[in-house]
Scaffold this motif. Structure first.
Motif, PDB file in Angstrom:
ATOM      1  N   GLY A  44      58.933 -15.848  13.178  1.00  9.80           N
ATOM      2  CA  GLY A  44      57.262 -16.199  12.745  1.00  9.80           C
ATOM      3  C   GLY A  44      56.718 -15.219  12.206  1.00  9.80           C
ATOM      4  N   LYS A  45      56.797 -14.062  12.125  1.00 10.93           N
ATOM      5  CA  LYS A  45      55.732 -13.346  12.639  1.00 10.93           C
ATOM      6  C   LYS A  45      56.215 -12.183  12.076  1.00 10.93           C
ATOM      7  N   GLU A  46      55.377 -11.132  10.807  1.00  9.58           N
ATOM      8  CA  GLU A  46      54.875 -10.017  10.352  1.00  9.58           C
ATOM      9  C   GLU A  46      56.039  -9.341  10.499  1.00  9.58           C
ATOM     10  N   ARG A  47      56.850  -8.470  10.052  1.00 11.28           N
ATOM     11  CA  ARG A  47      57.575  -6.976   9.956  1.00 11.28           C
ATOM     12  C   ARG A  47      55.549  -6.011  10.643  1.00 11.28           C
ATOM     13  N   GLU A  48      56.336  -5.359  11.327  1.00 15.66           N
ATOM     14  CA  GLU A  48      55.258  -4.627  12.628  1.00 15.66           C
ATOM     15  C   GLU A  48      55.902  -3.435  12.061  1.00 15.66           C
ATOM     16  N   PHE A  49      55.197  -1.765  12.345  1.00 19.44           N
ATOM     17  CA  PHE A  49      55.463  -1.252  12.373  1.00 19.44           C
ATOM     18  C   PHE A  49      55.830  -0.116  13.845  1.00 19.44           C
ATOM     19  N   VAL A  50      56.289   0.355  14.286  1.00 20.14           N
ATOM     20  CA  VAL A  50      57.104   0.846  15.309  1.00 20.14           C
ATOM     21  C   VAL A  50      56.904   2.438  15.600  1.00 20.14           C
ATOM     22  N   ALA A  51      57.882   3.191  15.499  1.00 16.85           N
ATOM     23  CA  ALA A  51      57.031   4.450  15.118  1.00 16.85           C
ATOM     24  C   ALA A  51      57.978   5.139  13.887  1.00 16.85           C
ATOM     25  N   ALA A  52      57.249   6.655  14.006  1.00 19.44           N
ATOM     26  CA  ALA A  52      58.279   7.745  12.758  1.00 19.44           C
ATOM     27  C   ALA A  52      58.165   8.743  13.333  1.00 19.44           C
TER      28      ALA A  52
END
Length: 127
Positions: A44-52
């Motif tokens: 139910g949530k948008e895809r979010e950045f974690v780390a790069a």
């Protein structure tokens, strides 16, 4: 063309750890010009950045929500990027995706910035 395959997801209790892997395949000249990131998407949530991480130099960048909890590393000999996740909480439950983009920047934080994606691996943290 970059192909990405994630592995290492699973079910873990709160407070536990998991280490995700992202195996990258591409011509060597391309691999050394890319940045690889981890994103996650909870139900139910948008895809979010974690780390790069920058594949060549190893520069890293983290979302504020995971600083000090997750660590992104790479093994150039194995063409693999890892995400070590510690002190997991139920809120970390999501499908985790690795993604790649051509370019050295590790501060590209949106899904639109990344052209290549893996199939995702499920991480479930039970309370």
């Amino acid at each position: 063309q970059v192909q990405l395959v994630e592995s290492g997801g699973g079910l873990v209790q709160a407070g536990g750890s998991l280490k995700l892997s992202c195996a990258a395949s591409a011509r060597p000249l391309i691999l050394y010009t890319i940045a690889i990131a981890w994103f996650r998407q909870a139900p139910g949530k948008e895809r979010e950045f974690v780390a790069a991480i920058n594949y060549f130099g190893g520069s890293t960048y983290y979302a504020d929500s995971v600083k000090g909890q997750f660590t992104i590393t790479r093994d150039n000999a194995k063409n693999t990027v890892y995400l070590q996740m510690n002190d997991l909480e139920p809120e970390d439950t999501a499908v985790y995706y690795c993604a790649a983009r051509v370019g050295y920047s590790v501060t590209a934080l949106t899904t639109a910035d990344y052209r290549y994606w893996g199939q995702g691996t499920q991480v479930t943290v039970s309370s």
